[in-house]
Design a protein around this motif. Structure first.
Motif, PDB file in Angstrom:
ATOM      1  N   GLU A  40       0.854  -1.187   0.000  1.00  7.50           N
ATOM      2  CA  GLU A  40       0.000   0.000   0.000  1.00  7.50           C
ATOM      3  C   GLU A  40       0.891   1.239   0.000  1.00  7.50           C
ATOM      4  O   GLU A  40       1.502   1.580   1.005  1.00  7.50           O
ATOM      5  CB  GLU A  40      -0.919  -0.008   1.222  1.00  7.50           C
ATOM      6  N   LEU A  41       0.925   1.911  -1.148  1.00  9.32           N
ATOM      7  CA  LEU A  41       1.849   3.028  -1.308  1.00  9.32           C
ATOM      8  C   LEU A  41       1.343   4.296  -0.644  1.00  9.32           C
ATOM      9  O   LEU A  41       2.094   5.000   0.025  1.00  9.32           O
ATOM     10  CB  LEU A  41       2.090   3.288  -2.794  1.00  9.32           C
ATOM     11  N   ASP A  42       0.075   4.607  -0.848  1.00 14.76           N
ATOM     12  CA  ASP A  42      -0.453   5.889  -0.369  1.00 14.76           C
ATOM     13  C   ASP A  42      -1.975   5.840  -0.456  1.00 14.76           C
ATOM     14  O   ASP A  42      -2.546   6.134  -1.516  1.00 14.76           O
ATOM     15  CB  ASP A  42       0.108   7.021  -1.236  1.00 14.76           C
ATOM     16  N   ASP A  43      -2.651   5.505   0.649  1.00 12.87           N
ATOM     17  CA  ASP A  43      -4.100   5.341   0.584  1.00 12.87           C
ATOM     18  C   ASP A  43      -4.858   6.656   0.503  1.00 12.87           C
ATOM     19  O   ASP A  43      -6.083   6.665   0.341  1.00 12.87           O
ATOM     20  CB  ASP A  43      -4.604   4.498   1.768  1.00 12.87           C
ATOM     21  N   ASP A  44      -4.143   7.797   0.589  1.00 11.96           N
ATOM     22  CA  ASP A  44      -4.790   9.104   0.481  1.00 11.96           C
ATOM     23  C   ASP A  44      -4.724   9.692  -0.927  1.00 11.96           C
ATOM     24  O   ASP A  44      -5.362  10.713  -1.205  1.00 11.96           O
ATOM     25  CB  ASP A  44      -4.145  10.101   1.457  1.00 11.96           C
ATOM     26  N   ASN A  45      -3.955   9.071  -1.822  1.00 11.36           N
ATOM     27  CA  ASN A  45      -3.784   9.602  -3.173  1.00 11.36           C
ATOM     28  C   ASN A  45      -4.822   8.982  -4.104  1.00 11.36           C
ATOM     29  O   ASN A  45      -4.674   7.851  -4.567  1.00 11.36           O
ATOM     30  CB  ASN A  45      -2.375   9.306  -3.689  1.00 11.36           C
ATOM     31  N   LEU A  46      -5.881   9.736  -4.385  1.00  7.13           N
ATOM     32  CA  LEU A  46      -6.962   9.209  -5.216  1.00  7.13           C
ATOM     33  C   LEU A  46      -6.591   9.142  -6.690  1.00  7.13           C
ATOM     34  O   LEU A  46      -7.341   8.571  -7.491  1.00  7.13           O
ATOM     35  CB  LEU A  46      -8.224  10.058  -5.018  1.00  7.13           C
ATOM     36  N   PHE A  47      -5.450   9.737  -7.078  1.00 10.64           N
ATOM     37  CA  PHE A  47      -4.965   9.579  -8.447  1.00 10.64           C
ATOM     38  C   PHE A  47      -4.381   8.181  -8.670  1.00 10.64           C
ATOM     39  O   PHE A  47      -4.224   7.740  -9.805  1.00 10.64           O
ATOM     40  CB  PHE A  47      -3.881  10.620  -8.757  1.00 10.64           C
ATOM     41  N   LEU A  48      -4.041   7.504  -7.598  1.00 10.27           N
ATOM     42  CA  LEU A  48      -3.403   6.189  -7.675  1.00 10.27           C
ATOM     43  C   LEU A  48      -4.466   5.100  -7.714  1.00 10.27           C
ATOM     44  O   LEU A  48      -5.412   5.109  -6.927  1.00 10.27           O
ATOM     45  CB  LEU A  48      -2.497   6.008  -6.452  1.00 10.27           C
ATOM     46  N   HIS A  49      -4.308   4.157  -8.646  1.00 10.32           N
ATOM     47  CA  HIS A  49      -5.245   3.042  -8.728  1.00 10.32           C
ATOM     48  C   HIS A  49      -5.227   2.228  -7.430  1.00 10.32           C
ATOM     49  O   HIS A  49      -4.182   2.084  -6.786  1.00 10.32           O
ATOM     50  CB  HIS A  49      -4.881   2.105  -9.886  1.00 10.32           C
ATOM     51  N   ARG A  50      -6.374   1.666  -7.093  1.00 10.36           N
ATOM     52  CA  ARG A  50      -6.436   0.788  -5.924  1.00 10.36           C
ATOM     53  C   ARG A  50      -5.466  -0.379  -6.112  1.00 10.36           C
ATOM     54  O   ARG A  50      -4.692  -0.702  -5.225  1.00 10.36           O
ATOM     55  CB  ARG A  50      -7.866   0.279  -5.727  1.00 10.36           C
ATOM     56  N   HIS A  51      -5.515  -1.025  -7.268  1.00 13.32           N
ATOM     57  CA  HIS A  51      -4.524  -2.022  -7.673  1.00 13.32           C
ATOM     58  C   HIS A  51      -3.944  -1.541  -8.992  1.00 13.32           C
ATOM     59  O   HIS A  51      -4.639  -1.524 -10.012  1.00 13.32           O
ATOM     60  CB  HIS A  51      -5.146  -3.409  -7.849  1.00 13.32           C
TER      61      HIS A  51
END
Length: 249
Positions: A40-51
């Motif tokens: 889990e890289l960054d759960d606050d970054n909504l630009f990042l895909h969940r997977h």
């Protein structure tokens, strides 16, 4: 002339390193990298895909797959001599002793490394004085083109090892160099056009590709291919001449 890539076929165990932590993917199930997942890289970054990325073992070989819909990743070996762009739906075999993965989601750049025990392939860097990096790394840059790249890549280069960094805005990078925003953006256009001409993907604008994406791709390529290194950062604080247009393409 001998082939610089030497095959050593055999089983491999791999570990994933991110921000000082190590993870061990299991051979019988996929390992997911993204906003959620095994890494889990960054759960606050909504630009990042969940997977976003998947590491899996298929028929005795480990693979890195892009299972996202929008983001891309830059993948290199430890020397920077092999540089690949992993687009959505693409996958690459993990055949090197150390593979570096760099990508950007929104304004944030992420980097992690994959270590292989008993790699299937190794780069022979003894074939030339430049350590075998000339294919990727040799791009003629003027002093101001290099300064522009350094201003954008500075956070990534100052980061110690794999982890997270922010890409400066154009106005922040221009201020770092003492340039106007107009001058910075013109020179950014020149640099991106130069890289586009030699086949580096992601440097052109167009639908779905805004200025942030183009700057991110420039940083990913320059850092991963060792075009700029931490040792070059001293150039940012060196006195600059008054030449204005010495770096036009």
């Amino acid at each position: 002339m001998s082939d610089p890539i030497r095959g050593e076929v055999g089983s491999m165990d791999i570990t994933v390193e991110f921000a000082g932590e190590y993870f061990t993917p299991k051979p019988d199930e996929p390992f997911y990298v993204g906003r959620q997942g095994d890494l889990e890289l960054d759960d606050d970054n909504l630009f990042l895909h969940r997977h976003f990325l998947e590491i899996s073992r298929i028929d005795g070989l480990w693979w890195l797959s892009n299972i996202g819909a929008r983001l891309t990743a830059t993948v290199t070996d430890s020397t920077g001599g092999v540089n690949a762009w992993l687009a959505p739906g693409a996958r690459l075999p993990l055949v090197f002793e150390m593979t570096t993965v760099v990508f950007t989601a929104g304004p944030t750049t992420y980097e992690f490394t994959i270590h292989s025990q008993g790699p299937a392939l190794r780069i022979d860097s003894t074939g030339g004085a430049d350590g075998g990096q000339s294919t990727i790394g040799h791009v003629p840059l003027t002093s101001r083109q290099k300064l522009l790249i350094l201003a954008l890549a500075e956070p990534a280069l100052r980061r110690e090892g794999a982890g997270i960094s922010e890409i400066p805005s154009s106005s922040e990078a221009a201020a770092r160099l003492g340039w106007t925003s107009t001058r910075f953006n013109r020179k950014l256009d020149n640099v991106c056009e130069k890289f586009d001409r030699i086949g580096v993907q992601g440097m052109r604008g167009g639908q779905g590709r805004n200025a942030v994406n183009r700057k991110a791709r420039l940083v990913e390529y320059a850092v991963s291919s060792r075009l700029v290194t931490k040792d070059d950062l001293a150039l940012l604080d060196a006195p600059q001449g008054d030449a204005e247009d010495d770096d036009e393409v």
